[in-house]
Motif scaffolding. Structure first.
Motif, mmCIF file in Angstrom:
data_model
loop_
_atom_site.group_PDB
_atom_site.id
_atom_site.type_symbol
_atom_site.label_atom_id
_atom_site.label_comp_id
_atom_site.label_asym_id
_atom_site.label_seq_id
_atom_site.Cartn_x
_atom_site.Cartn_y
_atom_site.Cartn_z
ATOM 1 N N CYS A 1 0.832 -1.362 0.041
ATOM 2 C CA CYS A 1 -0.017 0.102 -0.264
ATOM 3 C C CYS A 1 0.762 1.034 0.057
ATOM 4 O O CYS A 1 0.670 2.228 -0.658
ATOM 5 N N ALA A 2 2.047 1.200 0.577
ATOM 6 C CA ALA A 2 2.732 2.490 0.859
ATOM 7 C C ALA A 2 3.730 2.678 -0.456
ATOM 8 O O ALA A 2 4.031 4.022 -0.711
ATOM 9 N N THR A 3 3.980 1.792 -1.218
ATOM 10 C CA THR A 3 4.958 1.802 -2.503
ATOM 11 C C THR A 3 4.022 1.984 -3.706
ATOM 12 O O THR A 3 4.597 2.022 -4.752
ATOM 13 N N VAL B 1 0.286 9.153 -4.854
ATOM 14 C CA VAL B 1 0.930 10.085 -4.208
ATOM 15 C C VAL B 1 0.493 9.949 -2.503
ATOM 16 O O VAL B 1 -0.944 9.776 -2.265
ATOM 17 N N GLY B 2 1.180 9.670 -1.501
ATOM 18 C CA GLY B 2 0.871 9.046 -0.161
ATOM 19 C C GLY B 2 0.423 7.696 0.013
ATOM 20 O O GLY B 2 0.014 7.381 1.096
ATOM 21 N N GLY B 3 0.376 6.832 -1.109
ATOM 22 C CA GLY B 3 0.110 5.324 -0.967
ATOM 23 C C GLY B 3 -1.369 5.122 -1.325
ATOM 24 O O GLY B 3 -2.072 6.138 -1.463
ATOM 25 N N LEU B 4 -1.669 3.865 -1.205
ATOM 26 C CA LEU B 4 -3.003 3.726 -1.618
ATOM 27 C C LEU B 4 -4.229 4.054 -0.499
ATOM 28 O O LEU B 4 -3.691 4.351 0.619
ATOM 29 N N PRO B 5 -5.365 4.315 -0.686
ATOM 30 C CA PRO B 5 -6.225 4.789 0.263
ATOM 31 C C PRO B 5 -6.505 3.753 1.596
ATOM 32 O O PRO B 5 -6.861 4.083 2.664
ATOM 33 N N GLN B 6 -5.793 2.480 1.325
ATOM 34 C CA GLN B 6 -6.258 1.409 2.179
ATOM 35 C C GLN B 6 -5.006 1.705 3.113
ATOM 36 O O GLN B 6 -5.085 0.707 4.212
ATOM 37 N N LEU B 7 -4.057 2.296 2.843
ATOM 38 C CA LEU B 7 -2.682 2.139 3.805
ATOM 39 C C LEU B 7 -3.062 2.615 5.385
ATOM 40 O O LEU B 7 -2.514 1.919 6.359
ATOM 41 N N PRO B 8 -3.768 3.636 5.518
ATOM 42 C CA PRO B 8 -4.267 3.852 7.089
ATOM 43 C C PRO B 8 -4.919 2.673 7.978
ATOM 44 O O PRO B 8 -4.526 2.385 8.863
ATOM 45 N N TRP B 9 -5.610 1.819 7.108
ATOM 46 C CA TRP B 9 -6.409 0.731 7.730
ATOM 47 C C TRP B 9 -5.086 -0.201 7.982
ATOM 48 O O TRP B 9 -5.327 -0.885 8.915
ATOM 49 N N VAL B 10 -4.259 -0.476 7.058
ATOM 50 C CA VAL B 10 -3.185 -1.488 7.296
ATOM 51 C C VAL B 10 -2.239 -1.274 8.338
ATOM 52 O O VAL B 10 -1.735 -1.944 9.175
#
Length: 631
Positions: free
Chosen positions: A292-294, A298-307
């Protein structure tokens, strides 16, 4: 002619405005073709559905607690004959709901009895009817959300991209409840009063849903990528692109994890499975985070905060376990000492002397880790007996401790013990049957250490808990406690509470029937010290009846049976009990509301469940509680 020209012009106009399919490369990465608005909508719908179910159960639990408290305060000072109001169901449909939904197995009887094809092949247990309904509804909703796509669009590569985004979003969403259900420090256990065993069942099925969605996510990407650049492009991206590589490793690890989690493998190599499961879960968390981060976004995938939330929750729960074990077990003298006594029937009686006060409720269990035997293994066991003694004092029996002069006034049980906990230290006792793995090692080491004719061995141990203990029987006028083999440890913890409460006038209980099924008469030695204390309790003969069934009687049993025939409290029987007959007899003599609890082998638990469902037809209040550790 003019009309014809107009028609051709309209057709030409329509052809020009129709979107033409773009290059395949537009849909093999990033958010190209992904319907992010719908993804977020279905994310909210999933979380709202889980929240609504949890809120509904919470409201039901609050109503149940309030009703139980009302029943307690109106009956604890009344005799059994004055509790008839609470004996009948106030809502006429409740017995039917219990029989057909909440207590019902999928079929006629089997629920906790393991499905075995052979002594070596075990495929686990079946969920209840209510669990099946909830799991089916949640699984079906995931399938509907995942395949709710725009099938009218002409570009099937865009459709696959939409499926890729949807399945990946749902997998990430479900990882949060997947982790919460796997943790034994899950706050929902106390709020909703649902056992960790039930959450573990939900964890297993939710894990299968996440793996399915992850595989669909990967296949949707791979099909587009193969048609864009061939298999060579897939291999190149997996090796050289961190975004694709981390996703592929994560999906592969998911597949490996679900394969080793299959019931036959899990049961055959449980110790190995448990360690491998944790390590693979850690690999998955790292891979999904990197994936999700790579991203090129920009800022990673929208699912990054959940992960990130999932990883932080997992780390926090693990750290809390370590801290809890250290707090419960560590003092300036080092780790707690566990006294292990080998018992007949390949059992170990374990007593851990903790350095500080621990409030343990009836029906609780704890996880034990023995540093000298298997430092990397930690297993749950029901707490049978608890003693509180003054700090720095000798570990005397409870009766002697209460007479000893100290700063403590009043008995060291119940409210007084909790109020004066800073002056006390606690000892907790267990009975652990030697099966395979850790429990067998523990028994063998105890036997070896007692080879010099000593009666016990001492090992360093860590205590984590207590957990559960949220089923109170105080408001029931009638309690039927059924135990099989070492399941007696769960039930004996209630005996003490209810008999003391009866003498003090703080519980509604007016009749207790303990049914214990054991293989050999020698098994009675497991709990003899605690049963001796129970038998010395004031007024216990007024409410307690014990029925012990020995399935393999011997001469020693026959001699003891002659003595028990004249006892008002304890009776010994040979063979297996007829559970339906026993329960119908209890219902015919029911005192107020009744609770039937069972802890033991799956077949015994299923027999008790079936018997409870039968007597519900009579419209009486009979609640059922099953204590089990399925794995």
């Amino acid at each position: 002619m003019a009309a014809t020209q107009t028609t051709h012009a309209a057709a030409a106009s329509t052809t020009v405005t129709t979107p033409t399919p773009g290059p395949i490369s537009d849909y093999d990465t990033g958010l190209g073709g992904v319907n992010q608005a719908q993804n977020m909508l279905f994310k909210d719908m999933l979380w709202w559905s889980l929240g609504i179910v949890a809120l509904t159960i919470l409201c039901l639990r609050m109503a149940e607690i309030s009703w139980s408290h009302l029943r307690l305060v109106t009956t604890m000072s009344r005799p059994a004959s004055s509790q008839t109001y609470w004996q009948k169901a106030q809502w006429s449909h409740m017995p039917w709901v219990k029989k057909q939904l909440t207590y019902a197995p999928i079929g006629s009887k089997r629920h906790n009895r393991e499905i075995r094809f052979s002594s070596a092949l075990n495929i686990g247990t079946l969920p209840t009817r209510l669990q099946t309904v909830l799991l089916s509804a949640y699984g079906f909703s995931n399938m509907v959300y995942m395949f709710f796509l725009n099938y009218s669009q002409p570009d099937h590569w865009a459709l696959l991209a939409e499926l890729r985004g949807r399945s990946g979003t749902l997998a990430a969403v479900n990882m949060i409840p997947l982790l919460i259900f796997a943790t034994r420090n899950n706050p929902l256990i106390h709020l909703l009063r649902i056992s960790f065993d039930t959450y573990n069942l939900l964890h297993r099925w939710l894990g299968r849903i996440v793996v399915f969605e992850s595989v669909v996510h990967t296949l949707a990407w791979m099909i587009v990528q193969i048609n864009d650049g061939g298999w060579a492009s897939v291999g190149y991206k997996v090796v050289h692109d961190r975004f694709i590589g981390s996703g592929m490793v994560g999906t592969t690890t998911f597949i490996i994890l679900v394969v080793i989690s299959l019931s036959p493998l899990r049961h055959a190599f449980y110790e190995t499975f448990l360690t491998t499961h944790i390590l693979l879960a850690l690999v998955i968390f790292i891979c999904v985070w990197v994936h999700c981060a790579t991203s090129a976004i920009v800022g990673g995938l929208p699912q990054l905060p959940w992960v990130i939330a999932v990883v932080l929750l997992w780390m926090a729960e693990r750290l809390y376990r370590v801290g809890l074990q250290a707090y419960r077990s560590w003092s300036h003298n080092g780790l707690s000492n566990a006294v292990v006594e080998p018992m007949p029937g390949d059992c170990s009686r374990v007593t851990i002397h903790l350095p500080r006060f621990v409030d343990v409720q009836p029906g609780a269990h704890a996880y034990l880790r023995f540093a000298d035997i298997s430092p990397f293994e930690c297993h749950p066991f029901s707490i049978a007996w608890v003693k509180h003694t003054p700090l720095g004092g000798s570990l005397l029996p409870m009766a002697e401790t209460e007479k000893s002069p100290s700063k403590i006034s009043g008995p060291l049980t119940g409210f007084n013990a909790s109020r004066q906990g800073h002056l006390l230290q606690t000892s907790v006792s267990f009975v652990i049957g030697a099966q395979t793995g850790f429990t067998r090692k523990l028994y063998n080491r105890a036997v070896e250490a007692c080879g010099d004719h000593s009666t016990s061995a001492s090992f360093k141990a860590l205590f984590e808990g207590p957990y559960a203990g949220h089923h109170s029987l105080d408001s029931y006028g009638h309690a039927v406690l059924v135990a099989g083999a070492t399941g007696i440890t769960h039930q004996i913890s209630y005996l003490r509470r209810l008999i003391e409460g009866y003498a003090d006038g703080t519980v509604a209980t007016r009749r207790i029937t303990l049914v214990w099924v054991v293989r050999d008469y020698e098994a009675l030695e497991w709990v003899r010290p605690w049963m001796d204390e129970v038998m010395r309790m004031p007024q216990r003969h007024e409410i307690l009846q014990v029925r012990i069934f020995v399935t393999r009687p011997n001469r020693q049993f026959q001699a003891a049976q002659l003595g028990s025939s004249s006892s008002r409290t304890i009776q010994l029987h040979s063979g297996r009990p007829n559970i339906p007959v026993l329960l119908r007899k209890e219902v015919s003599e029911q005192a107020g509301a009744m609770c039937v609890t069972v802890c033991g082998p799956g077949a015994l638990a299923d027999d008790v469940r079936a018997a409870v469902r039968e007597v519900l037809d009579e419209g009486t209040v009979v609640d059922f509680v099953e204590e089990s550790f399925t794995w």
